[in-house]
Design a protein around this motif. Structure first.
Motif, short mmCIF file in Angstrom:
data_model
loop_
_atom_site.label_atom_id
_atom_site.label_comp_id
_atom_site.label_asym_id
_atom_site.label_seq_id
_atom_site.Cartn_x
_atom_site.Cartn_y
_atom_site.Cartn_z
N GLY A 84 0.79 -1.21 0.00
CA GLY A 84 0.00 0.00 0.00
C GLY A 84 0.82 1.26 0.00
N GLY A 85 1.84 1.34 -0.88
CA GLY A 85 2.67 2.53 -0.97
C GLY A 85 2.74 3.05 -2.39
N ARG A 86 3.41 4.20 -2.56
CA ARG A 86 3.52 4.84 -3.87
C ARG A 86 4.91 4.76 -4.46
NH1 ARG A 86 -1.54 6.35 -6.06
NH2 ARG A 86 -2.91 6.11 -4.26
N ALA A 87 5.90 4.51 -3.65
CA ALA A 87 7.29 4.42 -4.11
C ALA A 87 8.05 3.54 -3.14
CB ALA A 87 7.92 5.81 -4.21
N ALA A 88 9.17 3.01 -3.59
CA ALA A 88 9.96 2.13 -2.73
C ALA A 88 11.42 2.20 -3.14
CB ALA A 88 9.45 0.69 -2.83
N ALA A 89 12.30 1.85 -2.20
CA ALA A 89 13.74 1.88 -2.48
C ALA A 89 14.47 0.89 -1.59
CB ALA A 89 14.29 3.29 -2.26
N LEU A 90 15.51 0.31 -2.16
CA LEU A 90 16.51 -0.42 -1.38
C LEU A 90 17.68 0.53 -1.20
CD1 LEU A 90 16.67 -4.06 -2.85
CD2 LEU A 90 16.14 -3.40 -0.50
N ALA A 91 18.00 0.86 0.03
CA ALA A 91 19.00 1.89 0.29
C ALA A 91 20.00 1.41 1.32
CB ALA A 91 18.32 3.17 0.76
N LEU A 92 21.09 2.17 1.45
CA LEU A 92 22.09 1.86 2.47
C LEU A 92 22.73 3.13 2.98
CD1 LEU A 92 25.26 2.09 1.32
CD2 LEU A 92 24.58 0.10 0.04
N LYS A 93 23.30 3.04 4.15
CA LYS A 93 24.10 4.13 4.71
C LYS A 93 25.34 3.54 5.35
CE LYS A 93 23.18 6.21 8.57
NZ LYS A 93 24.24 5.68 9.45
N GLY A 94 26.43 4.30 5.30
CA GLY A 94 27.67 3.85 5.89
C GLY A 94 27.74 4.19 7.36
N TYR A 104 18.53 0.90 -5.49
CA TYR A 104 17.44 0.58 -6.41
C TYR A 104 16.20 1.31 -5.92
CZ TYR A 104 20.57 -3.26 -7.64
OH TYR A 104 21.66 -4.01 -8.00
N GLN A 105 15.41 1.84 -6.87
CA GLN A 105 14.23 2.58 -6.45
C GLN A 105 13.14 2.47 -7.51
OE1 GLN A 105 12.99 5.55 -7.95
NE2 GLN A 105 14.53 5.65 -9.55
N PHE A 106 11.90 2.69 -7.05
CA PHE A 106 10.74 2.75 -7.92
C PHE A 106 9.87 3.91 -7.49
CE2 PHE A 106 6.16 1.95 -7.55
CZ PHE A 106 5.80 2.12 -8.89
N GLY A 107 9.32 4.64 -8.46
CA GLY A 107 8.35 5.68 -8.15
C GLY A 107 8.93 7.04 -7.89
N ILE A 108 10.22 7.23 -8.07
CA ILE A 108 10.85 8.54 -7.88
C ILE A 108 11.31 9.02 -9.24
CG2 ILE A 108 12.56 9.87 -6.60
CD1 ILE A 108 12.77 7.56 -4.63
N ASP A 109 10.84 10.19 -9.67
CA ASP A 109 11.20 10.66 -11.00
C ASP A 109 12.68 11.04 -11.04
OD1 ASP A 109 11.58 13.78 -10.85
OD2 ASP A 109 9.81 13.32 -9.64
N PRO A 110 13.33 10.96 -12.21
CA PRO A 110 14.78 11.19 -12.31
C PRO A 110 15.23 12.53 -11.74
CG PRO A 110 13.94 10.24 -14.35
CD PRO A 110 12.74 10.55 -13.50
N HIS A 111 14.44 13.59 -11.95
CA HIS A 111 14.84 14.91 -11.43
C HIS A 111 14.88 14.91 -9.90
CE1 HIS A 111 15.27 19.21 -11.03
NE2 HIS A 111 14.16 19.27 -10.31
N SER A 112 13.84 14.35 -9.29
CA SER A 112 13.80 14.28 -7.82
C SER A 112 14.91 13.39 -7.29
CB SER A 112 12.44 13.76 -7.36
OG SER A 112 11.40 14.64 -7.72
N MET A 113 15.20 12.30 -8.01
CA MET A 113 16.26 11.40 -7.58
C MET A 113 17.61 12.10 -7.63
SD MET A 113 16.32 8.24 -6.49
CE MET A 113 17.56 8.57 -5.25
N ARG A 114 17.81 12.92 -8.65
CA ARG A 114 19.08 13.66 -8.76
C ARG A 114 19.21 14.68 -7.63
NH1 ARG A 114 18.51 14.76 -13.50
NH2 ARG A 114 17.66 16.89 -13.39
N LEU A 115 18.10 15.38 -7.34
CA LEU A 115 18.13 16.33 -6.22
C LEU A 115 18.41 15.62 -4.90
CD1 LEU A 115 15.10 18.66 -7.07
CD2 LEU A 115 17.54 19.21 -7.23
#
Length: 424
Positions: A84-94, A104-115
């Protein structure tokens, strides 16, 4: 066959009757998910797909993504739809970093992802997810003050313009070097993360964790094989891994060069062949005596003389591969023996030059060091070099200081340590 085909092609009954009986077993997860009512938005026509088939496909695709990383975008879309979501991502932090990287991500437009990558990742409150337990589903109010979050730069400038109000996240892997997590975004239309979304995330998370660990193991194996091949290619000697029939399983760069020359060894239909019939027979007999993973009794390695038609001499060292010391990487698992081949020349300058550079020895100090190895005590060295014993003692003292040794025997061991194990 892809990892998920067992789910797509088999009936749900056969899956539930399978031997997967663990606490988080695949069959029980499919059963639980199949009972869940649809959540969030659905693709047109997807409501006509039986729920167990959608659940089965989702889990199958999660495991397929461990073998084919390009599938993660599709899988993240399926997960977002299911929970029940609109976007998703597999992320990491050091470690010790506030910056979150979305692999990896879904639902985030390229411009927003770059920002996000360039500016806003450092303000992402999801950096605090590393404090949660592995597999624990948390939302933004669990991590930060939600009122302060809504007043902050990350929400005002990046999340709010996209209509996002909350995120459900869970840590997949946590170590001293990184924290990997899955996040699914909720929009204003979806509302805040609720218990149903947490429950659905909890059903999916164990399988995403396993898929991520499988992918990590595969990456490590690939890296191990690459490092193994790079090490072998760095040898100046030709190296061949062969099976019981003498077929070449693997050869390094120097080995391929010898085969191209064809003067001392050549390949005939993939089989390693020596130019001399007697040597060739010894090789064939030795290979045949060694089974996969078991060294032949009494064979600890042999040295064989090789000669080209124009009289150049080579020496081959044949080492059976035992089960105690296998070469484990890539195609090497079929090899029963390793053959190292190099030109039979005495490279007297190579080792001393390396030692001299390593310990910053003067030419005289290097000369005394070699004399310690080849001649012996101070009186003998003085006589051989035509200098006074006090001069030799002075140089030996400097050698002790520069090499960190205390005795002449240690100097001998040091020089021996620089010798190649493949030299005759």
């Amino acid at each position: 066959m892809p990892a998920g085909e067992i789910l797509r092609n088999g009936s749900i009954a056969s899956i539930l009757d399978s031997s997967l009986k663990g606490e988080n077993a695949l069959a029980y997860a499919v059963q639980d998910i199949a009972k869940s009512p649809p959540a969030g938005r659905l693709e047109p026509g997807s409501e006509r797909i039986p729920q167990y088939q959608r659940a089965s496909r989702l889990i199958a695709d999660i495991y397929d993504a461990s073998l084919d990383p390009t599938m993660w975008t599709v899988v993240l879309e399926e997960i977002a739809e299911f929970v029940g979501g609109r976007a998703a991502a597999l992320a990491l932090k050091g470690p010790g970093s506030a910056i979150v990287e979305a692999h990896y991500q879904f639902g985030i437009d390229p411009h927003s992802m770059r920002l996000y990558s360039e500016t806003y990742s450092k303000f992402d409150p999801l950096a605090a997810v590393a404090l949660a337990g592995v597999g624990q589903v948390v939302s933004l109010p669990d991590l930060v003050s939600y009122q302060e979050y809504c007043q902050g730069r990350f929400y005002q400038e990046w999340a709010a313009p996209q209509g996002w109000i909350d995120v459900a996240s869970a840590v997949l892997e946590k170590s001293a070097t990184r924290c990997v997590f899955l996040s699914v975004v909720r929009s204003r239309a979806d509302g805040m993360v609720d218990n149903e979304m947490r429950r659905r995330m909890s059903l999916v998370i164990p399988h995403v964790r396993r898929a991520a660990l499988i992918a990590k193991a595969i990456d490590l194996k690939h890296a191990e094989a690459a490092a193994f091949a790079e090490t072998l290619n760095g040898l100046s000697a030709g190296m061949f891994l062969v099976d019981r029939r003498g077929h070449i399983v693997h050869a390094n760069v120097a080995g391929h060069a010898l085969l191209r020359e064809g003067r001392v060894l050549r390949s005939m239909k993939g089989q390693l062949v020596a130019g001399e019939a007697q040597i060739n027979k010894i090789l064939r007999d030795t290979f045949a005596m060694v089974g996969p993973g078991d060294a032949a009794p009494g064979i600890n390695g042999i040295a064989l003389p090789l000669q080209t038609p124009d009289g150049e001499r080579y020496v081959a060292h044949l080492l059976p591969l035992s089960s105690d010391a296998p070469l484990r990487a890539g195609v090497a698992h079929m090899a029963v023996a390793a053959l190292f081949v190099r030109k039979a020349i005495l490279e007297t300058q190579s080792v001393p030059e390396v030692i001299g550079v390593t310990y910053k020895l003067t030419p005289t100090e290097l000369r005394v060091l070699l004399a310690v190895v080849e001649v012996g005590g101070v009186p003998e060295i003085a006589a051989a070099l035509g200098v006074a014993e006090t001069t030799v003692k002075t140089h030996v003292g400097r050698l002790f200081e520069k090499t960190g040794t205390r005795r002449q025997a240690d100097l001998v061991k040091l020089v021996a340590g620089f010798s190649t194990p493949l030299a005759d």
